[in-house]
Design a protein around this motif. Structure first.
Motif, PDB file in Angstrom:
ATOM      1  N   ASP A 137       0.967  -1.227   0.045  1.00 32.27           N
ATOM      2  CA  ASP A 137       0.001   0.075   0.158  1.00 32.27           C
ATOM      3  C   ASP A 137       0.869   1.120   0.110  1.00 32.27           C
ATOM      4  N   ASP A 138       1.998   1.121   0.282  1.00 29.21           N
ATOM      5  CA  ASP A 138       3.073   2.249   0.171  1.00 29.21           C
ATOM      6  C   ASP A 138       2.649   3.552   0.872  1.00 29.21           C
ATOM      7  N   GLY A 139       2.333   3.184   2.096  1.00 27.72           N
ATOM      8  CA  GLY A 139       1.813   4.539   3.070  1.00 27.72           C
ATOM      9  C   GLY A 139       0.366   4.950   2.843  1.00 27.72           C
ATOM     10  N   GLU A 140      -0.290   4.292   1.850  1.00 29.62           N
ATOM     11  CA  GLU A 140      -1.698   4.359   2.067  1.00 29.62           C
ATOM     12  C   GLU A 140      -2.673   3.520   3.033  1.00 29.62           C
ATOM     13  N   PRO A 141      -3.924   3.949   3.727  1.00 30.17           N
ATOM     14  CA  PRO A 141      -4.281   3.152   4.537  1.00 30.17           C
ATOM     15  C   PRO A 141      -4.315   1.553   4.385  1.00 30.17           C
ATOM     16  N   SER A 142      -3.917   0.882   5.053  1.00 31.14           N
ATOM     17  CA  SER A 142      -3.928  -0.589   4.925  1.00 31.14           C
ATOM     18  C   SER A 142      -5.085  -1.316   4.249  1.00 31.14           C
ATOM     19  N   GLY A 143      -4.964  -1.740   3.205  1.00 28.10           N
ATOM     20  CA  GLY A 143      -6.164  -2.611   2.475  1.00 28.10           C
ATOM     21  C   GLY A 143      -6.468  -1.865   1.383  1.00 28.10           C
ATOM     22  N   THR A 144      -6.228  -0.437   1.138  1.00 25.08           N
ATOM     23  CA  THR A 144      -6.707   0.332   0.393  1.00 25.08           C
ATOM     24  C   THR A 144      -6.258   0.027  -1.094  1.00 25.08           C
ATOM     25  N   ALA A 145      -5.027  -0.447  -1.399  1.00 23.10           N
ATOM     26  CA  ALA A 145      -4.395  -0.434  -2.597  1.00 23.10           C
ATOM     27  C   ALA A 145      -4.139  -1.759  -3.127  1.00 23.10           C
ATOM     28  N   GLY A 146      -2.857  -2.172  -2.475  1.00 22.59           N
ATOM     29  CA  GLY A 146      -2.235  -3.581  -2.859  1.00 22.59           C
ATOM     30  C   GLY A 146      -3.211  -4.894  -2.874  1.00 22.59           C
ATOM     31  N   LYS A 147      -3.823  -5.057  -1.787  1.00 28.11           N
ATOM     32  CA  LYS A 147      -4.690  -6.205  -1.549  1.00 28.11           C
ATOM     33  C   LYS A 147      -5.860  -6.039  -2.666  1.00 28.11           C
ATOM     34  N   PRO A 148      -6.630  -5.094  -2.933  1.00 26.80           N
ATOM     35  CA  PRO A 148      -7.671  -5.113  -3.851  1.00 26.80           C
ATOM     36  C   PRO A 148      -7.006  -5.254  -5.496  1.00 26.80           C
ATOM     37  N   MET A 149      -5.960  -4.702  -5.562  1.00 23.27           N
ATOM     38  CA  MET A 149      -5.502  -5.016  -7.035  1.00 23.27           C
ATOM     39  C   MET A 149      -4.832  -6.444  -6.892  1.00 23.27           C
ATOM     40  N   LEU A 150      -4.450  -6.970  -5.959  1.00 30.68           N
ATOM     41  CA  LEU A 150      -4.161  -8.288  -6.211  1.00 30.68           C
ATOM     42  C   LEU A 150      -5.695  -9.400  -6.307  1.00 30.68           C
ATOM     43  N   SER A 151      -6.756  -8.885  -5.756  1.00 26.12           N
ATOM     44  CA  SER A 151      -8.070  -9.461  -6.096  1.00 26.12           C
ATOM     45  C   SER A 151      -8.531  -9.239  -7.352  1.00 26.12           C
ATOM     46  N   ILE A 152      -7.900  -8.289  -7.971  1.00 29.14           N
ATOM     47  CA  ILE A 152      -8.396  -8.390  -9.539  1.00 29.14           C
ATOM     48  C   ILE A 152      -7.793  -8.959 -10.322  1.00 29.14           C
ATOM     49  N   LEU A 153      -6.366  -9.051 -10.194  1.00 31.06           N
ATOM     50  CA  LEU A 153      -5.644  -9.794 -10.873  1.00 31.06           C
ATOM     51  C   LEU A 153      -6.119 -11.311 -10.754  1.00 31.06           C
ATOM     52  N   LYS A 154      -6.311 -11.849  -9.554  1.00 34.64           N
ATOM     53  CA  LYS A 154      -7.212 -13.162  -9.307  1.00 34.64           C
ATOM     54  C   LYS A 154      -8.363 -13.495 -10.115  1.00 34.64           C
TER      55      LYS A 154
END
Length: 217
Positions: free
Chosen positions: A69-86
């Motif tokens: 998330d590189d400093g953004e609130p936890s769970g707002t960027a990286g994880k949802p992006m991974l879900s899209i790829l999945k």
């Protein structure tokens, strides 16, 4: 086993309340390649506020996944992006969404939607192909038998990579895994067991817009 990869990378620029979310994607085969791409994007947008990323590398069942998330609130960027790829069944990819802050706080829900929309638009701008398991192999035969092999290959829609002619004929084919045994068994029967597949190699490939197979390396 079939899964999808990015054959041509697109980009996107999503604006939400004057914040810009820039998505860059790249087909990668290792964590080192993904990190190099991330460094490249960080250098390119060195004045940006955040560079959130996700990487998904390897084949289904053996994939390596990492996100930030590189400093953004936890769970707002990286994880949802991974879900899209999945959900899209996409592998061997690194996606980076860079944010330029526009002065207005978006809240966790707004950030999640913005990062997700940026990646979705980046994927929409990309060319995505489905990988297929295949076999590359050659057949060696005399001239009198070559036309029979070529006719059979054409009738089964096999792709001929090349043909070599000297004292004998060498025919090189790329087939889907499911077509390899039916084709080679028919050739074996037609030749009385004299013509067998050589230089067999398991490969992955995808098809271009014209339906021609492109080796995935």
């Amino acid at each position: 086993m079939e899964y999808r990869i990015i054959a041509f990378s697109g980009t996107s620029d999503v604006e939400v309340k004057k914040s810009h979310f820039l998505c860059d994607l790249k087909n990668v085969h290792s964590e080192e390649e993904a990190k190099a791409f991330l460094d490249e994007i960080r250098h390119k947008y060195h004045d940006a506020n955040h560079h959130c990323f996700v990487m998904r590398i390897g084949a289904p069942g053996t994939e390596y996944e990492r996100f930030s998330d590189d400093g953004e609130p936890s769970g707002t960027a990286g994880k949802p992006m991974l879900s899209i790829l999945k959900n899209e069944n996409i592998y061997d990819v690194c996606a980076v969404v860079t944010r330029y802050f526009g002065g207005t706080l978006l809240g966790t829900g707004g950030l999640l939607r913005a990062y997700s929309d940026s990646l979705k638009e980046g994927l929409s701008a990309s060319i995505i192909r489905t990988l297929t398991e295949g076999m590359r192999f050659s057949l060696t035969c005399d001239y009198s038998f070559a036309n029979r092999v070529k006719y059979l290959a054409e009738s089964m829609s096999l792709f001929t990579e090349k043909e070599e002619y000297s004292e004998v004929c060498r025919l090189f084919y790329l087939t889907e895994e499911k077509d390899f045994l039916p084709f080679t068994e028919k050739v074996r029967e037609m030749s009385g067991g004299k013509v067998l597949p050589e230089e067999k190699q398991e490969v992955l490939f995808y098809r271009d817009d014209a339906g021609r197979p492109i080796l995935y390396t």
